[in-house]
Design a protein around this motif. Structure first.
Motif, PDB file in Angstrom:
ATOM      1  N   PRO A 114       0.826  -1.207   0.000  1.00 22.00           N
ATOM      2  CA  PRO A 114       0.000   0.000   0.000  1.00 22.00           C
ATOM      3  C   PRO A 114       0.859   1.255   0.000  1.00 22.00           C
ATOM      4  CG  PRO A 114      -0.268  -1.248   2.061  1.00 22.00           C
ATOM      5  CD  PRO A 114       0.651  -2.039   1.204  1.00 22.00           C
ATOM      6  N   VAL A 115       0.443   2.217  -0.799  1.00 19.89           N
ATOM      7  CA  VAL A 115       1.203   3.466  -0.927  1.00 19.89           C
ATOM      8  C   VAL A 115       0.263   4.649  -0.718  1.00 19.89           C
ATOM      9  CG1 VAL A 115       2.460   4.979  -2.530  1.00 19.89           C
ATOM     10  CG2 VAL A 115       2.868   2.510  -2.589  1.00 19.89           C
ATOM     11  N   MET A 116       0.693   5.586   0.092  1.00 20.02           N
ATOM     12  CA  MET A 116       0.023   6.886   0.167  1.00 20.02           C
ATOM     13  C   MET A 116       0.834   7.817  -0.729  1.00 20.02           C
ATOM     14  SD  MET A 116      -2.603   6.823   2.397  1.00 20.02           S
ATOM     15  CE  MET A 116      -2.868   8.555   2.754  1.00 20.02           C
ATOM     16  N   PHE A 117       0.188   8.374  -1.729  1.00 18.52           N
ATOM     17  CA  PHE A 117       0.858   9.286  -2.658  1.00 18.52           C
ATOM     18  C   PHE A 117       0.338  10.690  -2.364  1.00 18.52           C
ATOM     19  CE2 PHE A 117       1.695  11.431  -6.631  1.00 18.52           C
ATOM     20  CZ  PHE A 117       2.896  10.897  -7.069  1.00 18.52           C
ATOM     21  N   PHE A 118       1.193  11.501  -1.760  1.00 16.79           N
ATOM     22  CA  PHE A 118       0.783  12.832  -1.302  1.00 16.79           C
ATOM     23  C   PHE A 118       1.083  13.865  -2.379  1.00 16.79           C
ATOM     24  CE2 PHE A 118       1.789  10.317   2.465  1.00 16.79           C
ATOM     25  CZ  PHE A 118       0.645  10.491   3.228  1.00 16.79           C
ATOM     26  N   GLU A 119       0.041  14.543  -2.807  1.00 13.14           N
ATOM     27  CA  GLU A 119       0.172  15.483  -3.921  1.00 13.14           C
ATOM     28  C   GLU A 119      -0.057  16.886  -3.369  1.00 13.14           C
ATOM     29  OE1 GLU A 119      -2.288  14.408  -7.565  1.00 13.14           O
ATOM     30  OE2 GLU A 119      -3.271  16.228  -6.868  1.00 13.14           O
ATOM     31  N   HIS A 120       0.996  17.695  -3.329  1.00 15.25           N
ATOM     32  CA  HIS A 120       0.843  19.050  -2.770  1.00 15.25           C
ATOM     33  C   HIS A 120       0.075  19.923  -3.757  1.00 15.25           C
ATOM     34  CE1 HIS A 120       1.465  22.746  -0.709  1.00 15.25           C
ATOM     35  NE2 HIS A 120       2.236  22.177   0.207  1.00 15.25           N
TER      36      HIS A 120
END
Lengths: 335, 328
Positions: free
Chosen positions: A174-180
């Motif tokens: 599982p990956v959390m992909f944080f997009e600013h």
């Protein structure tokens, strides 16, 4: 290589993310996208624009506003052969779906003795600077870095975003992909090749080389740190800017190597100041690189308050170029 | 041989298998109770005794490829789904040979290869996961169904409502099975739930909903057969309310001040295993001797599982780091 160069474009951060998703969905039929408003709007900021026409309704799923339900559905689909990309619009909403991320997605592989894989990617927007106020401006990636079992990607440029998202879609955790969201229209950084490419997780990137002080940043703070480095240069200070890119896994060696070279460290983290990535990096260097340090570690974070609305207050709340410059100068002059 | 005899023999085999599974759950749980009391099984343990007809009745309609999500009271669902009791007992013992290599224990026991997507320490959390498994089956056109077992405590969890709604709007092959065992820990369902008949909760999400005697394995199996058939035909989710009861406390150590022995006896006198055994004796498909042989063989299997668990190696301390990630 020459041919590759000809195909490089100045994509925006958001365009690069869309391109990575689209290319991987063409390549891998097990990828489905789900979230609020993804079919008609292509997501609230158009990240999935045109996906419905291109990939069809069974791969682009509009969900009700039921974060626990659809994030959990992503977990279950990932455990049973799909590779879901779930849009958790703003990270501030994670509390609604927290159990499915923290207790289910992150732990299933471990709890089941390695006999499950959860190739789930959750894309979510982070960050301030848009007067979006207390419930649409947080970073919170430190919360997920705290939880074993979830990889955390925090890109700063279009080039990195495309390569890191491609990797996220080709691995099985599982990956959390944080997009600013402040970076959506940014074209800063290297041009983006048209064909797909993968950037390995756990490899920090030196965005600017320097000799006097190491500035560690992530997402938007990388750009602020680069501006600060330019300012510092006019004052005779050579700053190295290290972009973490992923915080789980985190490239500890790159941090230690850079501090060994410069002898000074400033960490810039837009998340809240307690138990954040800055304190984590500071603890790393204090415990494994103390002898490299010529001065105390500088930390620049958001303040210990909820994000305020008024632009004046928000500016006071967030890290800034000026705060970074001050911190770096203090590190250099206290030597 | 006439065709009616053939059918009878097939039916007998089916009933015998259900009886064997229910008895296996009962004997397994009775043994776990002892092992826990003797501190050979650690942690928190929630026993399924009394509710066997629900897991077995539902799972008698499933194949190994179908999925189930379970609850913190998950041993029964594992056994009904065909998980090996040796591996299960070794897991409860915390050994390397356990189904989860000693990483999960009672509350997280799972066997993904058999579609058992895990017991779950969070009430109601299995529901969205079952929806995801149903979504996956539908997308892959595999014909698999997903069963979500949950109890009356989960009936008031938001995640369950969200999951039922999504399963309904997406017409997913999911069967929601409410094990209405009357108590959420110590709290009565009558106190905690706004509706008298929980099946209206399914109807409000536009899915066929039935309420059956959860102490009757044949009634459960029949309701599940219809729901599974509907799911496999692409007709969407169903809701089955099974009225049942747990004979033991919520967890081992529960003082059960919220009910009397007489309350429990009402259900013990309506025991699902006794009921099926009686029915089979009446229609001549099971003699007293055959039952005793069956019970002896189940007890032997459980005894062997304890010997296996007890003689299995502990995990090496270094294994604590394994399986957090597929790749670092």
């Amino acid at each position: 290589m020459q041919q590759v160069d000809q195909q490089q474009r100045n994509l925006t951060f958001l365009q690069a993310i869309t391109e990575a998703l689209s290319q991987e969905m063409e390549r891998d039929k097990s990828i489905v996208v789900m979230g609020e408003d993804v079919r008609i709007w292509g997501g609230v900021f158009g990240r999935f624009k045109g996906f419905r026409e291109k990939f069809g309704d069974d791969r682009v799923l509009d969900t009700p506003i039921s974060e626990a339900g659809f994030v959990g559905a992503g977990v279950g689909a990932a455990a049973t052969g799909l590779r879901p990309v779930v849009d958790l619009m703003f990270v501030d909403f994670f509390g609604v779906a927290g159990d499915q991320i923290v207790n289910q997605a992150a732990k299933m592989k471990y709890m089941f003795g390695g006999k499950a894989k959860i190739p789930l990617v959750i894309i979510t927007m982070i960050g301030g600077g848009l007067s979006a106020a207390a419930q649409h401006s947080e970073c919170l990636y430190s919360v997920f870095a705290h939880i074993p079992g979830i990889k955390c990607v925090v890109p700063s440029t279009a080039y990195d975003a495309k390569g890191l998202l491609t990797t996220a879609l080709r691995q099985d955790d599982p990956v959390m992909f944080f997009e600013h969201k402040f970076l959506h229209s940014s074209t800063e950084g290297r041009p983006v090749p048209k064909e797909s490419y993968a950037i390995q997780f756990g490899k920090a990137d030196i965005k600017r080389e320097g000799t006097d002080v190491t500035i560690v940043g992530l997402a938007r703070t990388v750009h602020q740190s680069l501006e600060a480095a330019q300012e510092l240069q006019t004052q005779g200070i050579s700053a190295e800017v290290l972009d973490l890119r992923t915080i789980v896994p985190m490239d500890e060696q790159a941090i230690l190597d850079s501090v060994k070279k410069t002898g000074r460290l400033v960490v810039v983290d837009e998340d809240y100041p307690r138990c954040n990535i800055a304190t984590d990096v500071a603890a790393l260097v204090a415990s494994k690189g103390f002898n490299y340090l010529d001065s105390p570690i500088g930390i620049v974070s958001s303040l210990d308050t909820p994000p305020p609305f008024s632009p004046v207050l928000e500016e006071a709340f967030l890290p800034s170029v000026e705060k970074i410059v001050q911190s770096a100068k203090a590190a250099v002059h206290r030597t | 041989m006439s065709s009616s005899v053939m059918v009878d023999s097939k039916q007998k085999k089916r009933l015998l298998e259900m009886l064997r599974r229910m008895l296996t759950i009962r004997r397994f749980e009775e043994r776990v109770k002892k092992e826990f009391a003797a501190t050979r099984v650690k942690g928190f343990v929630h026993l399924y005794i009394g509710e066997e007809a629900v897991a077995v009745g539902v799972c008698s309609n499933l194949t190994d490829a179908d999925y189930v999500t379970s609850t913190h009271r998950g041993h029964g669902h594992c056994i009904a789904k065909g998980v090996d009791v040796k591996g299960m007992m070794a897991e409860l013992y915390g050994r390397r040979t356990g189904t989860c290599k000693g990483k999960g224990g009672s509350m997280h026991i799972a066997d993904v290869g058999l579609g058992m997507l895990g017991a779950n320490g969070i009430v109601g959390a299995g529901a969205p996961i079952a929806v995801g498994a149903g979504l996956s089956s539908k997308y892959r056109k595999s014909g698999q169904v997903a069963v979500c077992f949950f109890s009356d405590g989960a009936l008031n969890q938001g995640a369950v409502h969200e999951a039922m709604n999504i399963a309904s709007i997406w017409k997913l092959p999911v069967i929601f099975v409410l094990e209405n065992n009357q108590f959420a820990e110590s709290t009565s369902v009558r106190y905690a739930t706004s509706v008298k008949d929980p099946s209206v909760r399914g109807e409000s999400y536009s899915m066929p909903s039935v309420r059956v005697d959860g102490m009757d394995v044949l009634a459960v199996s029949q309701a599940a057969a219809e729901a599974v058939a509907r799911a496999r035909k692409g007709e969407g989710p169903s809701f089955i309310v099974c009225d049942t009861y747990r004979y033991m406390g919520h967890f081992e150590g529960d003082d059960q001040t919220y009910r009397t022995k007489e309350d429990v006896d009402v259900y013990r006198n309506n025991d699902p295993i006794t009921k099926l055994r009686k029915k089979m004796a009446e229609d001549g498909s099971l003699t007293e001797k055959e039952f005793e042989e069956l019970d002896a063989s189940v007890l032997k299997e459980i005894e062997e599982s304890v010997v296996y668990a007890d003689s299995s190696e502990w995990p090496a301390p270094s294994e604590v780091l394994d399986d957090v990630y597929t790749s670092r």
